[in-house]
Design a protein around this motif. Structure first.
Motif, PDB file in Angstrom:
ATOM      1  N   VAL A 245       0.914  -1.194   0.172  1.00  0.00           N
ATOM      2  CA  VAL A 245       0.106   0.033   0.111  1.00  0.00           C
ATOM      3  C   VAL A 245       0.904   1.164  -0.097  1.00  0.00           C
ATOM      4  CG1 VAL A 245      -1.571   1.487   1.273  1.00  0.00           C
ATOM      5  CG2 VAL A 245      -1.949  -1.174   1.208  1.00  0.00           C
ATOM      6  N   PHE A 246       0.663   2.161  -0.969  1.00  0.00           N
ATOM      7  CA  PHE A 246       1.119   3.516  -1.056  1.00  0.00           C
ATOM      8  C   PHE A 246       0.538   4.646  -0.514  1.00  0.00           C
ATOM      9  CE2 PHE A 246       2.767   0.516  -4.350  1.00  0.00           C
ATOM     10  CZ  PHE A 246       4.168   0.844  -4.242  1.00  0.00           C
ATOM     11  N   ALA A 247       0.760   4.945   0.704  1.00  0.00           N
ATOM     12  CA  ALA A 247       0.026   6.049   1.338  1.00  0.00           C
ATOM     13  C   ALA A 247       0.819   7.222   1.211  1.00  0.00           C
ATOM     14  CB  ALA A 247      -0.105   5.780   3.075  1.00  0.00           C
ATOM     15  N   GLY A 248       0.083   8.499   0.917  1.00  0.00           N
ATOM     16  CA  GLY A 248       0.661   9.666   0.839  1.00  0.00           C
ATOM     17  C   GLY A 248      -0.474  10.907   0.115  1.00  0.00           C
ATOM     18  N   HIS A 249      -0.974  10.337  -0.630  1.00  0.00           N
ATOM     19  CA  HIS A 249      -2.009  11.362  -1.449  1.00  0.00           C
ATOM     20  C   HIS A 249      -3.100  11.600  -0.353  1.00  0.00           C
ATOM     21  CE1 HIS A 249      -0.309  11.251  -5.392  1.00  0.00           C
ATOM     22  NE2 HIS A 249      -0.060  10.143  -5.483  1.00  0.00           N
ATOM     23  N   ASP A 250      -3.669  12.612  -0.606  1.00  0.00           N
ATOM     24  CA  ASP A 250      -4.814  13.249   0.314  1.00  0.00           C
ATOM     25  C   ASP A 250      -6.141  13.074  -0.470  1.00  0.00           C
ATOM     26  OD1 ASP A 250      -3.339  13.956   2.624  1.00  0.00           O
ATOM     27  OD2 ASP A 250      -3.004  15.918   1.787  1.00  0.00           O
TER      28      ASP A 250
ATOM     29  N   ASP B  52      11.836   1.564 -17.002  1.00  0.00           N
ATOM     30  CA  ASP B  52      12.790   0.882 -16.420  1.00  0.00           C
ATOM     31  C   ASP B  52      12.401   0.004 -15.091  1.00  0.00           C
ATOM     32  OD1 ASP B  52      12.761   2.656 -14.133  1.00  0.00           O
ATOM     33  OD2 ASP B  52      14.700   3.168 -14.197  1.00  0.00           O
ATOM     34  N   GLY B  53      11.086   0.209 -14.677  1.00  0.00           N
ATOM     35  CA  GLY B  53      10.160  -0.698 -13.724  1.00  0.00           C
ATOM     36  C   GLY B  53      10.783  -0.329 -12.323  1.00  0.00           C
ATOM     37  N   LYS B  54      11.668   0.563 -12.244  1.00  0.00           N
ATOM     38  CA  LYS B  54      12.234   1.081 -10.910  1.00  0.00           C
ATOM     39  C   LYS B  54      11.416   1.964 -10.059  1.00  0.00           C
ATOM     40  CE  LYS B  54      16.890  -0.415 -12.349  1.00  0.00           C
ATOM     41  NZ  LYS B  54      18.244   0.138 -12.239  1.00  0.00           N
ATOM     42  N   LYS B  55      10.418   2.753 -10.553  1.00  0.00           N
ATOM     43  CA  LYS B  55       9.675   3.642  -9.909  1.00  0.00           C
ATOM     44  C   LYS B  55       8.001   3.603 -10.353  1.00  0.00           C
ATOM     45  CE  LYS B  55      13.649   6.812 -10.625  1.00  0.00           C
ATOM     46  NZ  LYS B  55      13.986   7.665 -11.710  1.00  0.00           N
ATOM     47  N   ILE B  56       7.411   4.057  -9.348  1.00  0.00           N
ATOM     48  CA  ILE B  56       6.048   4.172  -9.698  1.00  0.00           C
ATOM     49  C   ILE B  56       5.556   5.755  -9.532  1.00  0.00           C
ATOM     50  CG2 ILE B  56       3.646   3.916  -9.007  1.00  0.00           C
ATOM     51  CD1 ILE B  56       4.492   1.000  -8.051  1.00  0.00           C
ATOM     52  N   VAL B  57       4.696   6.091 -10.390  1.00  0.00           N
ATOM     53  CA  VAL B  57       4.459   7.728 -10.399  1.00  0.00           C
ATOM     54  C   VAL B  57       2.914   7.442 -10.245  1.00  0.00           C
ATOM     55  CG1 VAL B  57       4.274   9.945 -11.625  1.00  0.00           C
ATOM     56  CG2 VAL B  57       6.424   8.335 -11.950  1.00  0.00           C
ATOM     57  N   SER B  58       2.542   8.316  -9.407  1.00  0.00           N
ATOM     58  CA  SER B  58       0.824   8.442  -9.201  1.00  0.00           C
ATOM     59  C   SER B  58       0.415   9.916  -9.077  1.00  0.00           C
ATOM     60  CB  SER B  58       0.452   7.596  -7.982  1.00  0.00           C
ATOM     61  OG  SER B  58       1.231   8.296  -6.777  1.00  0.00           O
TER      62      SER B  58
ATOM     63  N   ARG C 184       3.206  11.768  -7.194  1.00  0.00           N
ATOM     64  CA  ARG C 184       4.323  11.298  -6.392  1.00  0.00           C
ATOM     65  C   ARG C 184       5.123  10.430  -6.908  1.00  0.00           C
ATOM     66  NH1 ARG C 184       3.602  12.714  -0.995  1.00  0.00           N
ATOM     67  NH2 ARG C 184       1.700  14.072  -0.655  1.00  0.00           N
ATOM     68  N   VAL C 185       6.407  10.272  -6.901  1.00  0.00           N
ATOM     69  CA  VAL C 185       6.946   9.288  -7.301  1.00  0.00           C
ATOM     70  C   VAL C 185       7.448   8.210  -6.175  1.00  0.00           C
ATOM     71  CG1 VAL C 185       9.446   8.702  -8.468  1.00  0.00           C
ATOM     72  CG2 VAL C 185       8.200  11.060  -8.993  1.00  0.00           C
TER      73      VAL C 185
ATOM     74  N   GLY D 142       8.028   1.116  -0.682  1.00  0.00           N
ATOM     75  CA  GLY D 142       6.614   1.784  -0.634  1.00  0.00           C
ATOM     76  C   GLY D 142       6.729   3.301  -0.252  1.00  0.00           C
ATOM     77  N   GLN D 143       8.059   3.780  -0.421  1.00  0.00           N
ATOM     78  CA  GLN D 143       8.244   5.037   0.163  1.00  0.00           C
ATOM     79  C   GLN D 143       8.206   6.148  -0.968  1.00  0.00           C
ATOM     80  OE1 GLN D 143      12.136   4.506   1.966  1.00  0.00           O
ATOM     81  NE2 GLN D 143      11.223   4.137   3.903  1.00  0.00           N
ATOM     82  N   CYS D 144       7.663   7.405  -0.568  1.00  0.00           N
ATOM     83  CA  CYS D 144       7.600   8.457  -1.614  1.00  0.00           C
ATOM     84  C   CYS D 144       8.856   8.929  -1.674  1.00  0.00           C
ATOM     85  CB  CYS D 144       6.469   9.485  -1.299  1.00  0.00           C
ATOM     86  SG  CYS D 144       6.457  10.767  -2.191  1.00  0.00           S
ATOM     87  N   ALA D 145       9.591   8.964  -3.049  1.00  0.00           N
ATOM     88  CA  ALA D 145      10.805   9.699  -3.051  1.00  0.00           C
ATOM     89  C   ALA D 145      10.869  10.914  -3.651  1.00  0.00           C
ATOM     90  CB  ALA D 145      11.565   8.679  -4.189  1.00  0.00           C
ATOM     91  N   HIS D 146       9.809  11.460  -4.089  1.00  0.00           N
ATOM     92  CA  HIS D 146       9.434  12.826  -4.435  1.00  0.00           C
ATOM     93  C   HIS D 146       8.018  13.332  -4.423  1.00  0.00           C
ATOM     94  CE1 HIS D 146      13.753  13.195  -5.859  1.00  0.00           C
ATOM     95  NE2 HIS D 146      13.591  12.150  -6.689  1.00  0.00           N
ATOM     96  N   ALA D 147       7.613  14.391  -3.996  1.00  0.00           N
ATOM     97  CA  ALA D 147       6.317  14.766  -4.249  1.00  0.00           C
ATOM     98  C   ALA D 147       6.364  16.152  -4.763  1.00  0.00           C
ATOM     99  CB  ALA D 147       5.727  14.925  -2.540  1.00  0.00           C
ATOM    100  N   PHE D 148       5.382  16.071  -5.909  1.00  0.00           N
ATOM    101  CA  PHE D 148       5.207  17.562  -6.457  1.00  0.00           C
ATOM    102  C   PHE D 148       3.693  17.881  -5.952  1.00  0.00           C
ATOM    103  CE2 PHE D 148       8.253  14.977  -8.928  1.00  0.00           C
ATOM    104  CZ  PHE D 148       9.017  15.818  -9.197  1.00  0.00           C
TER     105      PHE D 148
END
Length: 91
Positions: free
Chosen positions: A6-11, A22-28, A36-37, A43-49
């Motif tokens: 589960v990726f938690a972070g969006h409101d 390359d399959g190494k990151k997920i962007v949502s 978010r990257v 399961g951690q957020c690497a970057h948040a725009f």
């Protein structure tokens, strides 16, 4: 069909997402206006725009509208285009 992470972070609701080429990151992208990257292994957020709401933040500002689409570069995993309902697009 088991839940692996589960990726938690969006409101807001997640409206789009996918893996980089390359399959190494997920962007949502979310209805809250953020993009978010994610590190899929941790399961951690690497970057948040984050959306610009007039407040000062340390994060990179993206849009004021919901992020409703994402396009991935076919060979460069660091290039992702996010599109928002307010007409903003960010690379």
């Amino acid at each position: 069909g088991a839940c692996m992470r589960v990726f938690a972070g969006h409101d807001g609701a997640v409206l789009c997402g996918g893996f980089t080429c390359d399959g190494k990151k997920i962007v949502s992208g979310s209805a809250d206006g953020s993009l978010r990257v994610w590190n899929p292994r941790k399961g951690q957020c690497a970057h948040a725009f984050l959306p610009h709401k007039g407040a000062s933040t340390d994060a990179v500002v993206m849009t004021q509208g919901a992020v409703s689409c994402i396009a991935f570069h076919p060979s460069d995993p660091d290039l992702v285009l996010g599109g928002a309902e307010d007409g903003c697009a960010a690379l």
